[in-house]
Design a protein around this motif. Structure first.
Motif, mmCIF file in Angstrom:
data_model
loop_
_atom_site.group_PDB
_atom_site.id
_atom_site.type_symbol
_atom_site.label_atom_id
_atom_site.label_comp_id
_atom_site.label_asym_id
_atom_site.label_seq_id
_atom_site.Cartn_x
_atom_site.Cartn_y
_atom_site.Cartn_z
ATOM 1 N N ARG A 82 39.336 37.733 47.348
ATOM 2 C CA ARG A 82 40.631 37.168 47.706
ATOM 3 C C ARG A 82 41.508 37.123 46.462
ATOM 4 O O ARG A 82 41.031 36.950 45.340
ATOM 5 C CB ARG A 82 40.512 35.796 48.347
ATOM 6 C CG ARG A 82 40.179 34.706 47.392
ATOM 7 C CD ARG A 82 40.194 33.352 48.044
ATOM 8 N NE ARG A 82 39.781 32.378 47.039
ATOM 9 C CZ ARG A 82 39.704 31.104 47.211
ATOM 10 N NH1 ARG A 82 39.996 30.597 48.385
ATOM 11 N NH2 ARG A 82 39.326 30.304 46.242
ATOM 12 N N GLU A 83 42.794 37.272 46.678
ATOM 13 C CA GLU A 83 43.759 37.269 45.591
ATOM 14 C C GLU A 83 43.913 35.855 45.035
ATOM 15 O O GLU A 83 43.994 34.888 45.798
ATOM 16 C CB GLU A 83 45.102 37.787 46.104
ATOM 17 C CG GLU A 83 46.119 38.019 45.050
ATOM 18 C CD GLU A 83 47.392 38.636 45.612
ATOM 19 O OE1 GLU A 83 48.211 39.056 44.807
ATOM 20 O OE2 GLU A 83 47.551 38.668 46.839
ATOM 21 N N THR A 85 46.039 33.129 43.843
ATOM 22 C CA THR A 85 47.442 32.743 43.951
ATOM 23 C C THR A 85 47.660 31.460 43.156
ATOM 24 O O THR A 85 46.713 30.845 42.676
ATOM 25 C CB THR A 85 47.834 32.518 45.417
ATOM 26 O OG1 THR A 85 46.999 31.502 45.955
ATOM 27 C CG2 THR A 85 47.685 33.782 46.231
ATOM 28 N N TRP A 100 41.553 38.474 41.059
ATOM 29 C CA TRP A 100 40.779 38.453 42.302
ATOM 30 C C TRP A 100 39.603 37.507 42.137
ATOM 31 O O TRP A 100 38.998 37.417 41.072
ATOM 32 C CB TRP A 100 40.295 39.850 42.666
ATOM 33 C CG TRP A 100 41.417 40.770 42.980
ATOM 34 C CD1 TRP A 100 42.028 41.638 42.129
ATOM 35 C CD2 TRP A 100 42.103 40.886 44.221
ATOM 36 N NE1 TRP A 100 43.041 42.298 42.761
ATOM 37 C CE2 TRP A 100 43.115 41.863 44.058
ATOM 38 C CE3 TRP A 100 41.985 40.278 45.459
ATOM 39 C CZ2 TRP A 100 43.985 42.226 45.072
ATOM 40 C CZ3 TRP A 100 42.845 40.662 46.475
ATOM 41 C CH2 TRP A 100 43.822 41.617 46.285
ATOM 42 N N TRP A 129 42.700 33.192 55.880
ATOM 43 C CA TRP A 129 43.392 34.031 54.907
ATOM 44 C C TRP A 129 43.938 35.273 55.598
ATOM 45 O O TRP A 129 43.317 35.837 56.496
ATOM 46 C CB TRP A 129 42.429 34.441 53.792
ATOM 47 C CG TRP A 129 42.170 33.315 52.865
ATOM 48 C CD1 TRP A 129 41.286 32.279 53.055
ATOM 49 C CD2 TRP A 129 42.830 33.051 51.635
ATOM 50 N NE1 TRP A 129 41.359 31.402 52.016
ATOM 51 C CE2 TRP A 129 42.293 31.860 51.118
ATOM 52 C CE3 TRP A 129 43.802 33.715 50.921
ATOM 53 C CZ2 TRP A 129 42.712 31.315 49.919
ATOM 54 C CZ3 TRP A 129 44.209 33.180 49.717
ATOM 55 C CH2 TRP A 129 43.670 31.990 49.220
ATOM 56 N N GLU A 132 46.522 40.579 53.844
ATOM 57 C CA GLU A 132 47.365 40.995 52.728
ATOM 58 C C GLU A 132 46.805 40.498 51.391
ATOM 59 O O GLU A 132 46.983 41.131 50.361
ATOM 60 C CB GLU A 132 48.778 40.452 52.945
ATOM 61 C CG GLU A 132 49.768 40.790 51.873
ATOM 62 C CD GLU A 132 51.133 40.185 52.168
ATOM 63 O OE1 GLU A 132 51.804 39.779 51.215
ATOM 64 O OE2 GLU A 132 51.515 40.119 53.349
ATOM 65 N N HIS A 133 46.100 39.363 51.420
ATOM 66 C CA HIS A 133 45.575 38.751 50.209
ATOM 67 C C HIS A 133 44.085 39.020 50.010
ATOM 68 O O HIS A 133 43.444 38.370 49.194
ATOM 69 C CB HIS A 133 45.828 37.243 50.225
ATOM 70 C CG HIS A 133 47.270 36.904 50.372
ATOM 71 N ND1 HIS A 133 48.186 37.077 49.357
ATOM 72 C CD2 HIS A 133 47.966 36.428 51.430
ATOM 73 C CE1 HIS A 133 49.379 36.709 49.777
ATOM 74 N NE2 HIS A 133 49.276 36.312 51.028
#
Length: 139
Positions: A82-83, A85, A100, A129, A132-133
């Motif tokens: 997952r990104e 953020t 990541w 989630w 996109e992420h």
């Protein structure tokens, strides 16, 4: 084009009235009314042509936009990253920290593009989630 669709004729700018140009020198008052009526009859065709151009333009813009979209889909049990953020980044994290986080396992698919994740210890994350992420994790 828009002026002629609204008023049924092309516009004449003020400079053309004072100067002798093609349109002002070839003005025929008797045939003017007949030509204006002909322009009004052709108004539907101009409107249809404008709609065709507008549809073609919208199609071209959509094609350009969709060319850049990367579709991602995952199945239950897939491993993903997952990104990182701002909401999950640690306050003392450095500028060159990891982008990541993971790996995580897809627990379930809520709807296309929305996934519930669980970490490797089996604990489910508190919210779903968006694809996109996420990106596929290869071992």
């Amino acid at each position: 084009m828009l002026y002629s669709m609204v008023y049924g004729t092309k516009s004449v700018i003020l400079m053309e009235i004072g100067m002798s140009g093609f349109r002002t020198s070839n003005f025929d008052k008797e045939n003017n009314e007949a030509k204006l009526r002909l322009n009004l009859n052709l108004l539907d065709e101009k409107s249809e042509l404008a709609k065709v151009h507008q549809t073609a333009y919208k199609h071209q813009v959509a094609k350009y936009y969709n060319k850049k979209v990367r579709h991602r889909s995952f199945l239950s049990g897939d491993l993903v990253l997952r990104e990182v953020t701002l909401s999950i980044k640690e306050l003392n994290a450095k500028k060159l920290g990891p982008t990541w986080d993971g790996p995580y396992k897809i627990e379930k698919v809520s709807r296309p593009g929305t996934y519930w994740l669980e970490d490797m210890s089996g604990m489910t994350l508190p919210h779903p989630w968006n694809a996109e992420h996420l990106k596929k994790y290869y071992q």
